[in-house]
Scaffold this motif. Sequence first.
Motif, PDB file in Angstrom:
ATOM      1  N   TRP A   9       0.808  -1.217   0.000  1.00  0.00           N
ATOM      2  CA  TRP A   9       0.000   0.000   0.000  1.00  0.00           C
ATOM      3  C   TRP A   9       0.848   1.276   0.000  1.00  0.00           C
ATOM      4  O   TRP A   9       0.322   2.381  -0.076  1.00  0.00           O
ATOM      5  CB  TRP A   9      -0.948   0.018   1.201  1.00  0.00           C
ATOM      6  N   SER A  22       3.288   4.445  -0.892  1.00  0.00           N
ATOM      7  CA  SER A  22       3.508   5.351  -2.024  1.00  0.00           C
ATOM      8  C   SER A  22       4.864   5.047  -2.669  1.00  0.00           C
ATOM      9  O   SER A  22       5.828   4.696  -1.981  1.00  0.00           O
ATOM     10  CB  SER A  22       3.482   6.799  -1.528  1.00  0.00           C
ATOM     11  N   THR A  23       4.932   5.198  -3.962  1.00  0.00           N
ATOM     12  CA  THR A  23       6.209   4.997  -4.660  1.00  0.00           C
ATOM     13  C   THR A  23       7.062   6.260  -4.669  1.00  0.00           C
ATOM     14  O   THR A  23       8.239   6.198  -5.023  1.00  0.00           O
ATOM     15  CB  THR A  23       5.966   4.547  -6.109  1.00  0.00           C
ATOM     16  N   PRO A  73       6.888   0.328  -4.044  1.00  0.00           N
ATOM     17  CA  PRO A  73       6.252   1.023  -2.926  1.00  0.00           C
ATOM     18  C   PRO A  73       7.196   1.144  -1.733  1.00  0.00           C
ATOM     19  O   PRO A  73       7.940   0.210  -1.415  1.00  0.00           O
ATOM     20  CB  PRO A  73       5.047   0.139  -2.586  1.00  0.00           C
ATOM     21  N   ALA A 108       6.545   2.212   2.077  1.00  0.00           N
ATOM     22  CA  ALA A 108       5.391   2.479   2.924  1.00  0.00           C
ATOM     23  C   ALA A 108       5.742   3.130   4.251  1.00  0.00           C
ATOM     24  O   ALA A 108       5.093   4.095   4.661  1.00  0.00           O
ATOM     25  CB  ALA A 108       4.635   1.175   3.187  1.00  0.00           C
ATOM     26  N   GLY A 151      -0.009   5.248  -0.214  1.00  0.00           N
ATOM     27  CA  GLY A 151      -0.387   5.491  -1.604  1.00  0.00           C
ATOM     28  C   GLY A 151      -1.664   4.781  -1.968  1.00  0.00           C
ATOM     29  O   GLY A 151      -2.250   5.033  -3.020  1.00  0.00           O
TER      30      GLY A 151
END
Length: 385
Positions: free
Chosen positions: A13, A15-16, A31, A33, A90
């Motif tokens: 989950w 964000s990249t 990702p 996190a 993300g």
Amino acid sequence: MDRLTNTIRPYAWGSTTAIPHLLGAEPTGEPQAEMWMGAHPGAPSRIDRGAGEQALSDVIAADPEGELGAATVARFGPRLPFLLKVLAAGAPLSLQVHPDLAQAKAGFEDEERRGIPIDAAHRNYKDPSHKPEMLCALTPFEGLCGFRPPLHSAELLEGLGVGSLKPYADLLRAHPEDAALREVLTAVLTADREEMARTVAEAAAAAERLGGPYAPYAHLVHEHPGDPGVIAAMLLNHFRLQPGEAVFLGAGVPHAYIDGLGVELLANSDNVLRAGLTPKHVDVPELLKIVKFESGDPHVLRPEGDGEEVYEAPIDEFRLSRFLLAPGAASRVLPADAPQILLCTAGSPRASELPLAPGESVFVPAGEKAELSGTGTVFRATVVV
């Protein structure tokens, strides 16, 4: 004072881009996190005092009173009581709750007695500690927290115009708050999975069409199609934080973070009971023992104080504060009665003689003087002794 080398957890989950942007690094495309700062055995920070890198957890274990101070050890035991993170959502996190201290001890001892491996996918309790937490937004931040009043949830469900949701709305209207919330959450999480998948799909289509207060739930189903947690999430309050605002989450409060970058401070635990929005293990009977079936608005916290801005919370294992260091301002000498971690999130401040860039952090043992100077934003995590 020790500069920390920290582990970034690559949960799906994450964000990249958010954590790389904070660190001034190029995204890897994967990702990112959570960045963990502390001494949790799952991913302890590392320090180097001249003999090579060591896990902070090992350094503290070798001399608890020297690193944490006698008062901290007497009150919380020989380990760092808190864990500091940078959290970058993300995509929505799982819908979850955390146990209180008595529940965590009982659950941990039970699973130990039954011989469930600590890393087993179906293990609920990783340690005997509770996990209250606070999330302070660094960017606009969105999430779900705590139950809506049952009548409000009934209106929300009825507004979708989905026939299979009517029995849940009727239950929410028919019983006192505790019973109504308990019955509906139980019914949602134990429903036939194929029937629930159809209900979720119909509810998601209606939510996308209606927008407005339904928009967050339409977003959830894109990440977790057919998941009963989408309907369970409609029982919760939706909140948005602006940078600098925070929320505190105590034991038994169902919640899920949806999107944004924040500083998270929590008791040093990894105990999570999940209700949905996840492919991971969901233990409904154990979950229902932990959830507090009471409604309440998310209480948005804003820092208070002059110089050191404190986010007040009803917990002693951690204390979160923030320094906004302006050009030309006097340096700030920090109390030395307890261990602390300092995290820079903006600018170019100094912690005593150490320069800090965004995303960099230091561990300050109890008894050691620390002085903040320069310009930028520094978060301070410590304990109440």
